[in-house]
Design an enzyme around this catalytic site. Structure first.
Site, PDB file in Angstrom:
ATOM      1  N   SER A  54      57.496  -7.546 -38.419  1.00  0.00           N
ATOM      2  CA  SER A  54      58.462  -7.438 -39.727  1.00  0.00           C
ATOM      3  C   SER A  54      58.588  -8.449 -40.529  1.00  0.00           C
ATOM      4  CB  SER A  54      59.508  -7.122 -39.056  1.00  0.00           C
ATOM      5  OG  SER A  54      59.534  -5.886 -38.123  1.00  0.00           O
ATOM      6  N   ARG A 113      66.745  -5.283 -49.276  1.00  0.00           N
ATOM      7  CA  ARG A 113      65.535  -3.959 -49.291  1.00  0.00           C
ATOM      8  C   ARG A 113      65.851  -3.287 -50.518  1.00  0.00           C
ATOM      9  NH1 ARG A 113      61.791  -4.040 -44.753  1.00  0.00           N
ATOM     10  NH2 ARG A 113      62.405  -5.562 -43.508  1.00  0.00           N
ATOM     11  N   CYS A 163      56.318  -9.736 -42.501  1.00  0.00           N
ATOM     12  CA  CYS A 163      55.059 -10.934 -42.603  1.00  0.00           C
ATOM     13  C   CYS A 163      53.951 -10.137 -43.563  1.00  0.00           C
ATOM     14  CB  CYS A 163      54.461 -10.837 -41.162  1.00  0.00           C
ATOM     15  SG  CYS A 163      55.718 -11.817 -40.153  1.00  0.00           S
ATOM     16  N   LYS A 174      61.488   3.662 -37.618  1.00  0.00           N
ATOM     17  CA  LYS A 174      60.945   3.246 -36.246  1.00  0.00           C
ATOM     18  C   LYS A 174      61.438   4.055 -35.122  1.00  0.00           C
ATOM     19  CE  LYS A 174      60.338  -0.398 -38.919  1.00  0.00           C
ATOM     20  NZ  LYS A 174      58.959  -1.087 -39.438  1.00  0.00           N
ATOM     21  N   ASP A 218      54.001   0.314 -43.791  1.00  0.00           N
ATOM     22  CA  ASP A 218      54.889   0.033 -42.698  1.00  0.00           C
ATOM     23  C   ASP A 218      54.223   0.881 -41.623  1.00  0.00           C
ATOM     24  OD1 ASP A 218      57.020  -1.670 -41.761  1.00  0.00           O
ATOM     25  OD2 ASP A 218      58.058   0.385 -41.399  1.00  0.00           O
ATOM     26  N   TYR A 229      72.282   0.818 -41.082  1.00  0.00           N
ATOM     27  CA  TYR A 229      71.213  -0.165 -41.721  1.00  0.00           C
ATOM     28  C   TYR A 229      69.793   0.197 -41.188  1.00  0.00           C
ATOM     29  CZ  TYR A 229      69.443  -3.605 -44.563  1.00  0.00           C
ATOM     30  OH  TYR A 229      68.671  -4.357 -45.576  1.00  0.00           O
ATOM     31  N   HIS A 265      52.501  -0.081 -36.355  1.00  0.00           N
ATOM     32  CA  HIS A 265      53.351  -0.643 -37.315  1.00  0.00           C
ATOM     33  C   HIS A 265      52.338  -1.262 -38.356  1.00  0.00           C
ATOM     34  CE1 HIS A 265      56.538  -3.863 -38.272  1.00  0.00           C
ATOM     35  NE2 HIS A 265      56.619  -2.717 -38.958  1.00  0.00           N
ATOM     36  N   ARG A 272      67.964  -4.812 -38.259  1.00  0.00           N
ATOM     37  CA  ARG A 272      67.629  -3.995 -37.086  1.00  0.00           C
ATOM     38  C   ARG A 272      68.405  -5.246 -36.004  1.00  0.00           C
ATOM     39  NH1 ARG A 272      63.461  -4.291 -35.090  1.00  0.00           N
ATOM     40  NH2 ARG A 272      62.279  -5.545 -36.839  1.00  0.00           N
TER      41      ARG A 272
HETATM   42  P1  GTP Z   1      58.611  -5.024 -42.860  1.00  0.00           P
HETATM   43  O1  GTP Z   1      58.967  -4.029 -43.966  1.00  0.00           O
HETATM   44  O2  GTP Z   1      59.852  -5.792 -42.452  1.00  0.00           O
HETATM   45  O3  GTP Z   1      58.000  -4.436 -41.779  1.00  0.00           O
HETATM   46  O4  GTP Z   1      57.760  -6.149 -43.618  1.00  0.00           O
HETATM   47  P2  GTP Z   1      56.186  -6.343 -44.284  1.00  0.00           P
HETATM   48  O5  GTP Z   1      55.322  -6.804 -43.146  1.00  0.00           O
HETATM   49  O6  GTP Z   1      56.091  -5.260 -45.136  1.00  0.00           O
HETATM   50  O7  GTP Z   1      56.583  -7.661 -45.078  1.00  0.00           O
HETATM   51  P3  GTP Z   1      56.422  -8.054 -46.451  1.00  0.00           P
HETATM   52  O8  GTP Z   1      55.105  -7.464 -47.373  1.00  0.00           O
HETATM   53  O9  GTP Z   1      57.768  -7.212 -47.419  1.00  0.00           O
HETATM   54  O10 GTP Z   1      56.702  -9.486 -46.885  1.00  0.00           O
HETATM   55  C1  GTP Z   1      57.863 -10.313 -46.228  1.00  0.00           C
HETATM   56  C2  GTP Z   1      57.811 -11.455 -46.888  1.00  0.00           C
HETATM   57  O11 GTP Z   1      56.619 -12.418 -47.002  1.00  0.00           O
HETATM   58  C3  GTP Z   1      58.060 -11.349 -48.266  1.00  0.00           C
HETATM   59  O12 GTP Z   1      59.171 -12.368 -48.832  1.00  0.00           O
HETATM   60  C4  GTP Z   1      56.893 -11.681 -49.102  1.00  0.00           C
HETATM   61  O13 GTP Z   1      57.051 -12.569 -50.362  1.00  0.00           O
HETATM   62  C5  GTP Z   1      56.296 -12.922 -48.263  1.00  0.00           C
HETATM   63  N1  GTP Z   1      54.738 -12.609 -48.161  1.00  0.00           N
HETATM   64  C6  GTP Z   1      53.977 -11.726 -48.197  1.00  0.00           C
HETATM   65  N2  GTP Z   1      52.706 -11.698 -48.612  1.00  0.00           N
HETATM   66  C7  GTP Z   1      52.556 -13.184 -48.225  1.00  0.00           C
HETATM   67  C8  GTP Z   1      51.568 -14.059 -48.478  1.00  0.00           C
HETATM   68  O14 GTP Z   1      50.349 -13.657 -48.767  1.00  0.00           O
HETATM   69  N3  GTP Z   1      51.897 -15.307 -48.613  1.00  0.00           N
HETATM   70  C9  GTP Z   1      53.119 -15.897 -48.515  1.00  0.00           C
HETATM   71  N4  GTP Z   1      53.241 -16.996 -48.533  1.00  0.00           N
HETATM   72  N5  GTP Z   1      54.208 -14.911 -48.461  1.00  0.00           N
HETATM   73  C10 GTP Z   1      54.023 -13.496 -48.401  1.00  0.00           C
HETATM   74  C1  SPV Z   2      60.940  -3.726 -40.170  1.00  0.00           C
HETATM   75  O1  SPV Z   2      61.911  -4.649 -39.522  1.00  0.00           O
HETATM   76  O2  SPV Z   2      59.806  -3.847 -39.440  1.00  0.00           O
HETATM   77  C2  SPV Z   2      61.159  -2.610 -41.207  1.00  0.00           C
HETATM   78  C3  SPV Z   2      62.423  -2.570 -41.602  1.00  0.00           C
HETATM   79  O3  SPV Z   2      60.419  -2.337 -41.621  1.00  0.00           O
HETATM   80  S1  SPV Z   2      63.479  -1.544 -40.648  1.00  0.00           S
HETATM   81  O4  SPV Z   2      63.222  -0.008 -41.269  1.00  0.00           O
HETATM   82  O5  SPV Z   2      65.072  -1.735 -40.907  1.00  0.00           O
HETATM   83  O6  SPV Z   2      62.956  -1.656 -39.365  1.00  0.00           O
HETATM   84 MN    MN Z   3      58.514  -2.667 -40.707  1.00  0.00          MN
END
Ligand code: GTP
Ligand code: SPV
Ligand code: MN
Length: 580
Positions: free
Chosen positions: A245, A361, A247, A203, A272, A194, A223, A66
């Site tokens: 995002s 992704r 996290c 979003k 999400d 993307y 979110h 994004r």
């Molecule tokens: P968006 O799709 O961008 O909104 O992200 P999200 O909040 O769904 O994040 P996601 O769960 O995909 O995690 C993002 C990154 O953080 C990944 O590389 C995970 O491996 C890492 N991660 C997630 N949970 C943990 C955790 O509990 N500990 C650690 N150290 N890393 C984590």
């Molecule tokens: C984020 O960035 O929080 C996502 C991926 O979940 S996107 O759909 O590209 O916004």
């Molecule tokens: Mn997201």
């Protein structure tokens, strides 16, 4: 002519495509699209046995995440976009952005993509229609939403749909704009193919436009992940969590309980976005408006997210992953790198740098998730017991704390800070304010958004408890102290015990922190110093945070609700009080 046909007809005159295809969402249509994309290199077929039904897409190297600086809110008054959004006057959008659509689809096919956000037939669902010239966007929208004939059927002759105009344009960031019209409930996106820039249901609609609708109609578009936690004996709780995002939402939503044998189970409803409404029972009810997951690949491995890994073993689109010469997708954290690998741009990987793009992704249907909850498409949604806010903070924020009440919880959400990630272009690892994980996704003035949150609390007689978590605290050597992933269950269990009024907590200036004995640390191998660090609230460090929060709040001027300013003053006083 139906209103949707009228709109498409008008857009055709500007876009001047060679062909127009109304998408029905069928298997046969998808197969045709995939064939075309394989032929022109938009997709690459992956290994027939090791990745059946899977495809790799490599996006343009300047179009990998994004782009928040190119994302705009086009409200009539600048103040209605607020200080945290880029604003564009609607007439400026018409003069500067709309011309980029002029003739943009010459030589291309215009796809009309009707879709529903929310379970089909749910009173909370909403219809969007995206016009796009990207078959990859069509295939992705088919996974991420209820797309095609069923959406047109739900719409009927109604004019009540969110029109989204999307063209790849020339993919140049110089001619890339993602513009939202919260007053007209419309979206224009040009110059990117993307993720959140191009899959307009996500979003753009389900957060920015829906957020503005929700404010007017008394609900919330957030979110947030949604998960189901089952306790021994069968008692079930639903938890929603807002983390910025990349996290940890997907990972928490798919958590595999290490205490499954003892009857603690976790199931997934969403990873999400959550749409939340007050129910007749005074509780807050949530639905996931999406039908699939567009999740971060790096870090998805057998120990971190086994459900996620199983989910993407077939019928998945991989975007910007690395790949072996024989077509097995790979990313950092999957397992040890294979001997030979092509990086995300298709170049032989020399072992230096990342093979997969940090924001690579997967796109996969929610129905493929092994931990999906039987209630994930419940038209009424599920009642939420607890809301989590969470950031990525190497320092400062303890593993978990609870807010004192809804208003304090709103303050905790509004003052969240988190380190930036690869999900958006720009510097990674810089702490910024990201209230409720909505900084990039709030479609109107964030001061008004805070007021809306406060008002929602007043409309709930049984509001969820609000917590803050941080899985990302690091030690002196930069390693994560908390094991995270499945072990996050231990924190969920403390929270649910708090909700039930049983777990112990200590008052601190920032809220209620677990006593050391209230968390189950068994088998984690954490020493006393580490446990203490995870639960500590350093008054000096928090006091240093206050001026930053104040500076952020000051940007809202009159639009900041008084309650939040008062809470900040109270926090400051608490922090400077000498401990007795
Ligand atoms: P968006 O799709 O961008 O909104 O992200 P999200 O909040 O769904 O994040 P996601 O769960 O995909 O995690 C993002 C990154 O953080 C990944 O590389 C995970 O491996 C890492 N991660 C997630 N949970 C943990 C955790 O509990 N500990 C650690 N150290 N890393 C984590
Ligand atoms: C984020 O960035 O929080 C996502 C991926 O979940 S996107 O759909 O590209 O916004
Ligand atoms: Mn997201």
């Amino acid at each position: 002519m139906k209103p949707v046909e009228q709109w498409v007809f008008e857009m055709e005159r500007t876009l001047r495509p060679d062909r127009v295809v109304w998408c029905d969402g069928s298997e046969a249509e998808n197969a045709r699209l995939v064939e075309g994309m394989l032929a022109d290199g938009t997709l690459h077929r992956l290994h027939a046995q090791q990745a059946p039904g899977c495809y790799l897409h490599r996006s343009h190297p300047s179009d990998v995440a994004r782009t928040e600086h190119l994302t705009f809110i086009a409200s009539r008054n600048r103040a209605d976009a607020g200080p945290t959004n880029n604003w564009m006057a609607p007439h400026e959008a018409r003069e500067r952005v709309f011309p980029l659509f002029d003739g943009a689809m010459k030589g291309r096919t215009l796809y009309v993509v009707p879709y529903v956000m929310g379970p089909l037939g749910s009173p909370f669902s909403k219809v969007g229609v995206e016009i796009t010239d990207s078959p990859y966007v069509v295939a992705s929208m088919r996974v991420m939403t209820r797309m095609g004939r069923s959406a047109l059927d739900q719409l009927g002759t109604s004019p009540d749909f969110v029109p989204g105009l999307h063209s790849l344009g020339d993919l140049s960031p110089d001619r890339r704009f993602i513009v939202h019209f919260p007053e007209e409930r419309a979206i224009w996106s040009v110059g990117s193919g993307y993720g959140g820039n191009a899959l307009l249901g996500k979003k753009c609609f389900a957060l920015r436009i829906a957020g503005a609708l929700a404010r007017d109609q008394g609900w919330m578009a957030e979110h947030m992940l949604i998960l189901e936690l089952e306790l021994p004996g069968g008692e079930v709780h639903y938890v929603a969590g807002a983390f910025p995002s990349a996290c940890g939402k997907t990972n928490l939503a798919m958590l595999v309980s290490p205490l499954e044998a003892q009857g603690y189970k976790v199931r997934t409803l969403g990873d999400d976005i959550a749409w939340l409404r007050p129910g007749a029972d005074g509780r807050l009810w949530a639905v996931n408006p999406e039908a699939g997951f567009f999740g971060v690949l790096p870090g998805t491995g057998p120990r971190t997210n086994p459900s996620g890994l199983a989910m993407i073993s077939s019928d998945t689109i991989f975007t910007n992953a690395a790949v072996t010469p024989d077509g097995v997708p790979w990313w950092e954290g999957k397992h040890d790198p294979p001997a030979e690998l092509l990086d995300w741009q298709g170049r032989p990987w020399d072992g230096a740098g990342k093979a997969a793009h940090p924001n690579s992704r997967f796109t996969v249907s929610a129905s493929r998730c092994p931990s999906i909850s039987p209630r994930w498409q419940d038209p009424q949604g599920v009642p939420i017991s607890a809301i989590l806010f969470g950031g990525r903070r190497a320092r400062l924020a303890p593993l978990v704390f609870e807010s004192r009440d809804w208003e304090h919880g709103v303050f905790v959400g509004a003052t969240m800070g988190s380190e930036t990630t690869a999900a958006a272009t720009g510097q990674v690892g810089v702490v910024r304010r990201d209230p409720m994980a909505m900084l990039p996704f709030c479609g109107y003035n964030m001061g008004d958004y805070f007021a809306h949150w406060l008002g929602m609390g007043r409309s709930l007689s049984r509001p969820p408890a609000i917590f803050h978590v941080n899985w990302f605290r690091t030690d002196a050597r930069g390693r994560f102290v908390w094991p995270g992933f499945g072990e996050n269950l231990r924190v969920l269990l403390w929270m649910i015990e708090r909700v039930k009024g049983r777990a112990a907590a200590e008052e601190t200036p920032i809220g209620l922190v677990p006593t050391e004995g209230a968390i189950n640390w068994d088998g984690l191998g954490l020493g006393a110093a580490e446990r203490q660090m995870l639960l500590s609230v350093d008054r000096g460090e928090w006091a240093a945070e206050v001026p930053e929060i104040r500076a952020f709040f000051d940007r809202f001027g009159e639009r900041l609700p008084d309650a939040l300013g008062l809470r900040l003053r109270a926090l400051e006083q608490d922090l400077t009080k000498v401990a007795v």
